[in-house]
Design a protein around this motif. Structure first.
Motif, PDB file in Angstrom:
ATOM      1  N   GLU A  67       0.827  -1.204   0.000  1.00 13.34           N
ATOM      2  CA  GLU A  67       0.000   0.000   0.000  1.00 13.34           C
ATOM      3  C   GLU A  67       0.864   1.258   0.000  1.00 13.34           C
ATOM      4  OE1 GLU A  67      -3.355  -0.240  -0.174  1.00 13.34           O
ATOM      5  OE2 GLU A  67      -3.093  -2.396  -0.243  1.00 13.34           O
ATOM      6  N   ASP A  68       2.005   1.145   0.642  1.00 11.19           N
ATOM      7  CA  ASP A  68       2.875   2.313   0.743  1.00 11.19           C
ATOM      8  C   ASP A  68       4.100   2.141  -0.149  1.00 11.19           C
ATOM      9  OD1 ASP A  68       3.954   0.265   2.171  1.00 11.19           O
ATOM     10  OD2 ASP A  68       4.395   1.421   3.972  1.00 11.19           O
ATOM     11  N   ASP A  69       4.827   3.222  -0.327  1.00 11.29           N
ATOM     12  CA  ASP A  69       5.997   3.197  -1.198  1.00 11.29           C
ATOM     13  C   ASP A  69       7.166   2.447  -0.582  1.00 11.29           C
ATOM     14  OD1 ASP A  69       4.674   4.624  -3.132  1.00 11.29           O
ATOM     15  OD2 ASP A  69       5.372   6.562  -2.411  1.00 11.29           O
ATOM     16  N   GLU A  70       7.150   2.234   0.733  1.00  5.18           N
ATOM     17  CA  GLU A  70       8.268   1.602   1.412  1.00  5.18           C
ATOM     18  C   GLU A  70       8.250   0.080   1.248  1.00  5.18           C
ATOM     19  OE1 GLU A  70       9.565   1.253   5.997  1.00  5.18           O
ATOM     20  OE2 GLU A  70       9.157   3.274   5.270  1.00  5.18           O
ATOM     21  N   SER A  71       7.078  -0.518   1.123  1.00  2.93           N
ATOM     22  CA  SER A  71       6.961  -1.971   1.086  1.00  2.93           C
ATOM     23  C   SER A  71       7.671  -2.621  -0.111  1.00  2.93           C
ATOM     24  CB  SER A  71       5.488  -2.365   1.131  1.00  2.93           C
ATOM     25  OG  SER A  71       5.364  -3.713   1.439  1.00  2.93           O
ATOM     26  N   PRO A  72       7.507  -2.123  -1.355  1.00  4.69           N
ATOM     27  CA  PRO A  72       8.250  -2.747  -2.453  1.00  4.69           C
ATOM     28  C   PRO A  72       9.754  -2.640  -2.253  1.00  4.69           C
ATOM     29  CG  PRO A  72       6.619  -1.231  -3.342  1.00  4.69           C
ATOM     30  CD  PRO A  72       6.617  -1.087  -1.860  1.00  4.69           C
ATOM     31  N   GLN A  73      10.185  -1.532  -1.674  1.00  4.64           N
ATOM     32  CA  GLN A  73      11.612  -1.346  -1.431  1.00  4.64           C
ATOM     33  C   GLN A  73      12.110  -2.361  -0.407  1.00  4.64           C
ATOM     34  OE1 GLN A  73      13.426   0.601  -3.282  1.00  4.64           O
ATOM     35  NE2 GLN A  73      15.279  -0.052  -2.251  1.00  4.64           N
ATOM     36  N   ALA A  74      11.307  -2.653   0.611  1.00  2.00           N
ATOM     37  CA  ALA A  74      11.693  -3.639   1.619  1.00  2.00           C
ATOM     38  C   ALA A  74      11.802  -5.034   0.996  1.00  2.00           C
ATOM     39  CB  ALA A  74      10.686  -3.648   2.768  1.00  2.00           C
ATOM     40  N   VAL A  75      10.872  -5.372   0.105  1.00  4.47           N
ATOM     41  CA  VAL A  75      10.923  -6.665  -0.584  1.00  4.47           C
ATOM     42  C   VAL A  75      12.197  -6.751  -1.421  1.00  4.47           C
ATOM     43  CG1 VAL A  75       9.827  -8.068  -2.389  1.00  4.47           C
ATOM     44  CG2 VAL A  75       8.430  -7.048  -0.590  1.00  4.47           C
ATOM     45  N   LEU A  76      12.497  -5.704  -2.171  1.00  2.00           N
ATOM     46  CA  LEU A  76      13.709  -5.699  -3.000  1.00  2.00           C
ATOM     47  C   LEU A  76      14.974  -5.779  -2.150  1.00  2.00           C
ATOM     48  CD1 LEU A  76      12.846  -3.119  -5.799  1.00  2.00           C
ATOM     49  CD2 LEU A  76      13.002  -5.603  -5.986  1.00  2.00           C
ATOM     50  N   GLU A  77      14.987  -5.078  -1.015  1.00  2.00           N
ATOM     51  CA  GLU A  77      16.156  -5.139  -0.136  1.00  2.00           C
ATOM     52  C   GLU A  77      16.348  -6.541   0.426  1.00  2.00           C
ATOM     53  OE1 GLU A  77      15.551  -2.096   2.776  1.00  2.00           O
ATOM     54  OE2 GLU A  77      15.952  -0.478   1.339  1.00  2.00           O
ATOM     55  N   GLY A  78      15.246  -7.201   0.783  1.00  2.00           N
ATOM     56  CA  GLY A  78      15.330  -8.567   1.278  1.00  2.00           C
ATOM     57  C   GLY A  78      15.862  -9.520   0.217  1.00  2.00           C
ATOM     58  N   LEU A  79      15.405  -9.345  -1.015  1.00  2.00           N
ATOM     59  CA  LEU A  79      15.885 -10.205  -2.111  1.00  2.00           C
ATOM     60  C   LEU A  79      17.340  -9.909  -2.446  1.00  2.00           C
ATOM     61  CD1 LEU A  79      12.727 -10.190  -4.379  1.00  2.00           C
ATOM     62  CD2 LEU A  79      13.662 -12.140  -3.125  1.00  2.00           C
ATOM     63  N   GLN A  80      17.732  -8.639  -2.427  1.00  2.00           N
ATOM     64  CA  GLN A  80      19.133  -8.302  -2.686  1.00  2.00           C
ATOM     65  C   GLN A  80      20.028  -8.911  -1.614  1.00  2.00           C
ATOM     66  OE1 GLN A  80      20.457  -7.136  -5.288  1.00  2.00           O
ATOM     67  NE2 GLN A  80      18.791  -6.123  -6.348  1.00  2.00           N
ATOM     68  N   SER A  81      19.554  -8.887  -0.379  1.00  2.00           N
ATOM     69  CA  SER A  81      20.309  -9.487   0.712  1.00  2.00           C
ATOM     70  C   SER A  81      20.469 -10.995   0.513  1.00  2.00           C
ATOM     71  CB  SER A  81      19.604  -9.200   2.040  1.00  2.00           C
ATOM     72  OG  SER A  81      20.223  -9.871   3.097  1.00  2.00           O
ATOM     73  N   ALA A  82      19.416 -11.641   0.017  1.00  2.00           N
ATOM     74  CA  ALA A  82      19.447 -13.082  -0.232  1.00  2.00           C
ATOM     75  C   ALA A  82      20.045 -13.414  -1.598  1.00  2.00           C
ATOM     76  CB  ALA A  82      18.036 -13.645  -0.141  1.00  2.00           C
ATOM     77  N   GLY A  83      20.371 -12.395  -2.382  1.00  2.00           N
ATOM     78  CA  GLY A  83      20.872 -12.580  -3.740  1.00  2.00           C
ATOM     79  C   GLY A  83      22.038 -13.541  -3.875  1.00  2.00           C
ATOM     80  N   PRO A  84      23.095 -13.401  -3.063  1.00  2.00           N
ATOM     81  CA  PRO A  84      24.228 -14.339  -3.198  1.00  2.00           C
ATOM     82  C   PRO A  84      23.833 -15.801  -2.961  1.00  2.00           C
ATOM     83  CG  PRO A  84      24.900 -12.394  -1.980  1.00  2.00           C
ATOM     84  CD  PRO A  84      23.408 -12.298  -2.161  1.00  2.00           C
TER      85      PRO A  84
END
Length: 129
Positions: A67-84
């Motif tokens: 609903e907010d602009d922060e949530s997609p960014q949090a999902v992307l940050e979590g995936l980037q963290s799990a990226g390796p």
């Protein structure tokens, strides 16, 4: 005479499909442990491979829709963290010469489509009543 691009090769499409299936499976079976991804269901909506198969752009969507602009960014940050870890698992599961470097991008087309559908339903209900 200029040479026209034919689009992605069959090999690029096949590898993209394999990477998509692999990452989807890893997200589904709980292999990714990140607090930012705990309360959302992340779906891989598509993968685009570079022509040399060294880079994969992974498009993801989440439910419930942010609903907010922060949530997609949090999902992307979590995936980037799990990226390796995801990249290592893709390399382990797929027999490729090079393991593609994963880049994540948020795909809001599902949320957009749901919003359009809700608006159309609202208009239809107003027209009937």
């Amino acid at each position: 005479m200029a040479r026209r691009s034919k689009g992605p090769s069959n090999r690029m499409v096949q590898v993209a499909d394999q990477v998509k299936a692999c990452i989807s499976e890893l997200l589904l079976d709980g292999s990714v442990k990140d607090a930012r991804l705990e309360d959302v269901m992340v779906t891989v909506t598509g993968v685009e491979m570079s022509s040399d198969l060294k880079y994969a752009k992974v498009f993801v969507s989440s439910f419930p829709s942010p609903e907010d602009d922060e949530s997609p960014q949090a999902v992307l940050e979590g995936l980037q963290s799990a990226g390796p870890m995801l990249q290592r698992e893709v390399g382990r599961r797929l027999a490729l010469r090079f393991t593609p470097k994963l880049q994540f991008s948020y795909d809001d087309s599902i949320a957009y489509g749901a919003r359009v559908e809700a608006l159309l339903r609202e208009v239809a209900e107003d027209g009937e009543g």
